[in-house]
Structures are given as structure tokens and as C-alpha cells.
Scaffold this active site. Structure first.
Site, PDB file in Angstrom:
ATOM      1  N   PHE A 117       7.946   0.398  -5.299  1.00  0.00           N
ATOM      2  CA  PHE A 117       7.785   1.306  -6.516  1.00  0.00           C
ATOM      3  C   PHE A 117       8.149   2.621  -6.272  1.00  0.00           C
ATOM      4  CE2 PHE A 117       3.996   4.054  -5.390  1.00  0.00           C
ATOM      5  CZ  PHE A 117       3.664   3.562  -4.357  1.00  0.00           C
ATOM      6  N   VAL A 172      10.745   3.388   3.150  1.00  0.00           N
ATOM      7  CA  VAL A 172      10.802   2.600   2.435  1.00  0.00           C
ATOM      8  C   VAL A 172       9.564   2.813   1.376  1.00  0.00           C
ATOM      9  CG1 VAL A 172      10.898   0.058   1.795  1.00  0.00           C
ATOM     10  CG2 VAL A 172      11.967   0.959   3.912  1.00  0.00           C
ATOM     11  N   LYS A 173       9.577   2.863   0.168  1.00  0.00           N
ATOM     12  CA  LYS A 173       8.581   3.097  -0.804  1.00  0.00           C
ATOM     13  C   LYS A 173       7.749   1.802  -0.871  1.00  0.00           C
ATOM     14  CE  LYS A 173       6.695   6.258  -4.150  1.00  0.00           C
ATOM     15  NZ  LYS A 173       5.499   6.722  -3.534  1.00  0.00           N
ATOM     16  N   ALA A 174       7.047   1.007  -0.071  1.00  0.00           N
ATOM     17  CA  ALA A 174       6.596  -0.080  -0.339  1.00  0.00           C
ATOM     18  C   ALA A 174       5.183   0.152  -0.532  1.00  0.00           C
ATOM     19  CB  ALA A 174       6.865  -1.069   0.696  1.00  0.00           C
ATOM     20  N   TYR A 233       0.948   1.789   1.894  1.00  0.00           N
ATOM     21  CA  TYR A 233      -0.192   2.758   1.450  1.00  0.00           C
ATOM     22  C   TYR A 233      -1.378   2.247   2.164  1.00  0.00           C
ATOM     23  CZ  TYR A 233       3.144   5.337  -0.967  1.00  0.00           C
ATOM     24  OH  TYR A 233       4.536   6.055  -1.050  1.00  0.00           O
TER      25      TYR A 233
END
Ligand code: PMP
Length: 321
Positions: A48, A166-168, A172
Site C-alpha cells: 500500500f 517494501v511497503k507491505a 506493520y
């Protein structure tokens, strides 16, 4: 099963939009759901972007650095081996439609996500959906955003385990452990160290500090997300404010010796850090460099800096006169 959409955390207090973009169409908020058997629901398989739109003074509003956000989304999707390849035009349309069709003319935060909607296991690659959620939000003055931070005992995920650039979605959970620990202990935010003990970043944001007039931030090999706000601020600091800038390793003890410190990110923008582990940063107030950087950032995002208008994508079509 009825979806429970009322948040129980501290964040996410902005009202939900009426319409959510899903694969080319706007659907009512309550209908934007995914299946319990999807790989997204079972394993958190999503990439995202969090990005912002800002009201300019000319009646137009602008999405900030959309091109860079889309490029990072594509890099994340590729790294995660998700079967999804839509054009930038389609992604841009998702962002603009989400704002326009919800009638959001002021500031907004948008979350643009690619979910694996297919049933499967953790190695399933698709099919995947593109979703965009736009939420109106109010501008937040710098003085309302100050934070007392703590170094968390959790370490930042390492590139050998889960690539932090990596914006996975699943990354989070690392942020969550640190943030919940910090909040439990009475702090606002967490600062993560790398496995080798160097400063990395915040839970949802990058970290920077000022020592002897030099702006320093951990380099992109210190477990940080390749943040668009971070690189924007570094560029503004160097080119517009004439500051000396260093991307380098930062020791924990430097946190306690800093003159100024702040977090930065698309959602947080610039967030001054007034103490770390209860040690006061500088004189315990927002420092001059932080204030100048915030002013420069705000000018850029609202279209007041002519030279930086290339960073902006207008939301509304031009009015014919
Ligand atoms: N690090 C993490 C872990 C984040 O979630 C974010 C917010 N996206 C950032 C840094 C800042 O990135 P950006 O400036 O691109 O929003």
C-alpha cells in the site's frame, strides 16, 4: 458476520468516506469488503501507499508526489510477487476519483492498496484488487503534533528477514509491537534501532535530528522505508534552506545529544520530538530548523513554492472561462 469498522486504537479518527474505489468503480463504504478466505485476510497480503492531498490557496487541491508514490507501490508489488500490473493512469484515476466522488476539496489522507483477494496459501500470487480510501482531514499545526518518544526494545525488521523498504501491510506488525510498548509505558511514539543497534526509524515514519546545525537522518540501508517525505525534506533542506545534510548511521546516544529531532512521513508530515527516553531534546521546545523545514514543506505541498509545483497533481479539472 457483521463488519466491525469502529476503530479502537488511538489513531484513525478521521471520518470514513461514503464511497471507496475498488477496481475501477466507486462502491458504498459498507460494500468494500474482502473475503475471510482471501490471502489478504489470512496472511495480510497487501502492498500500500499512504499519501496526501492538500488545499491550495487558488481553490485547487493537489495530491503530493503522486508519481513517486505510484512508483513505490509498483516496487512493493513486484518485491512481494503479487500478480497485478495496472498502469499509472489507472492508479492515478483511483486517487482522483476517490477525492472527487466523495467531494473532498480540502486536505485528505489516502490509502491506496493492492490486496490479494484470491483464496490460497502464503505463496498465492493473485488475483489482486486495487482499492483506494480517501479521508478528509484538517490541517494540523506543528505545535499540536509534538511527541515524547522512547527507544523500543523491539528491533526494526531487517532486510534479511522482511525487507523494510517494501511497503507491505505485514511489516506493520513490527511497528505495532514497538508502538504499543511505547504507549503502554506512557510515550507517544517509538524509535526503532536496527539489529546492530543503530537508529532506524519510527513506527510509521522516518526520523531525523539536528546536531550542531547539521541535519542527519539514518541512511536507506538502516532499515528505513524509502520515505518520500524524508527525501523531500532532505532536498528542501539542502537546496532551499542551504543546510548541511547527512544520511548516515546514527548511534543511540546521539539521540540524547541532539539539538532538535523530528519524525516525518506523509501522514505525520513533520512531527517534532521533544524528548527521547525522558531526556529532553535541546531546550525541550520545537527548534528553529524543524520550524523552517515545516514551513518549507507546507509551502511546497500547498503550491506556494513555484519551483516545486512539479511535485503536485491537481485534483480537479481546469475550469473553462
Ligand atoms: N517509515 C514507515 C514504516 C512508514 O510507514 C512511513 C509512512 N509511509 C514512513 C517511513 C514515511 O514514508 P513516506 O514519507 O513515504 O510517507
Amino acid at each position: 458476520m457483521t463488519a466491525q469498522l469502529v476503530p479502537r486504537g488511538k489513531e484513525d479518527s478521521q471520518p470514513s468516506p461514503q464511497l471507496i474505489y475498488v477496481d475501477g468503480v466507486m462502491v458504498p463504504h459498507g460494500e468494500a469488503t474482502i473475503h475471510v478466505s482471501s490471502v489478504a485476510a489470512k496472511f495480510g497480503a497487501n502492498a500500500f501507499e499512504g499519501l496526501c492531498a492538500y488545499a491550495g490557496e487558488d481553490g485547487q487541491s493537489y495530491v503530493f508526489r503522486l508519481r513517486e508514490h505510484l512508483a513505490r507501490l509498483h516496487r512493493s508489488v513486484q518485491a512481494m510477487e503479487i500478480d497485478w500490473d495496472r498502469s499509472d493512469e489507472e492508479c492515478q484515476a483511483a486517487v482522483l476519483m476517490s477525492l472527487r466522488e466523495n467531494g473532498i476539496r480540502g486536505d485528505a489522507h489516502l490509502r491506496l492498496s493492492v490486496f490479494i483477494t484470491g483464496d490460497g496459501m502464503c505463496d498465492t500470487r493473485g488475483p489482486a484488487s486495487l482499492v483506494c480510501v480517501a479521508k478528509a482531514r484538517k490541517p494540523a499545526p506543528l505545535d499540536t503534533k509534538v511527541a515524547d518518544a522512547a527507544v523500543t526494545s523491539w528491533r526494526r525488521i531487517d532486510d534479511q528477514v522482511m525487507p523494510p523498504r517494501v511497503k507491505a501491510g505485514p511489516n506493520y506488525f513490527n511497528s505495532r509491537y514497538g508502538l504499543l510498548e511505547a504507549r503502554r509505558n506512557g510515550y507517544d511514539e517509538a524509535i526503532f534501532l536496527t539489529l546492530t543497534g543503530k537508529v532506524s526509524e519510527g513506527a510509521n515514519c522516518c526520523f531525523a535530528m539536528v546536531r550542531d546545525g547539521v541535519l542527519a537522518t539514518p541512511s536507506v540501508t538502516s532499515g528505513v522505508l524509502e520515505s518520500i517525505t524524508r527525501s523531500t525534506l532532505l532536498q528542501l533542506a539542502e537546496e532551499d534552506l542551504g543546510l548541511r545534510v547527512q544520511e548516515r548511521e546514527i548511534d543511540r546516544s546521539e539521540l540524547y545529544a541532539a539539538d532538535e529531532a523530528f519524525f516525518c512521513g506523509s501522514a505525520q508530515e513533520v512531527r517534532p520530538v521533544l524528548s527521547v527516553d525522558r531526556f529532553q531534546v535541546g531546550d525541550g521546545r520545537i527548534g528553529p530548523v524543524t520550524r523552517h523545514l515545516w514551513a518549507a514543506y507546507e509551502s511546497a505541498v500547498r503550491g506556494r513554492n513555484e519551483a516545486r509545483r512539479g511535485w503536485l497533481t491537481p485534483v480537479w479539472p481546469p475550469v473553462r472561462r
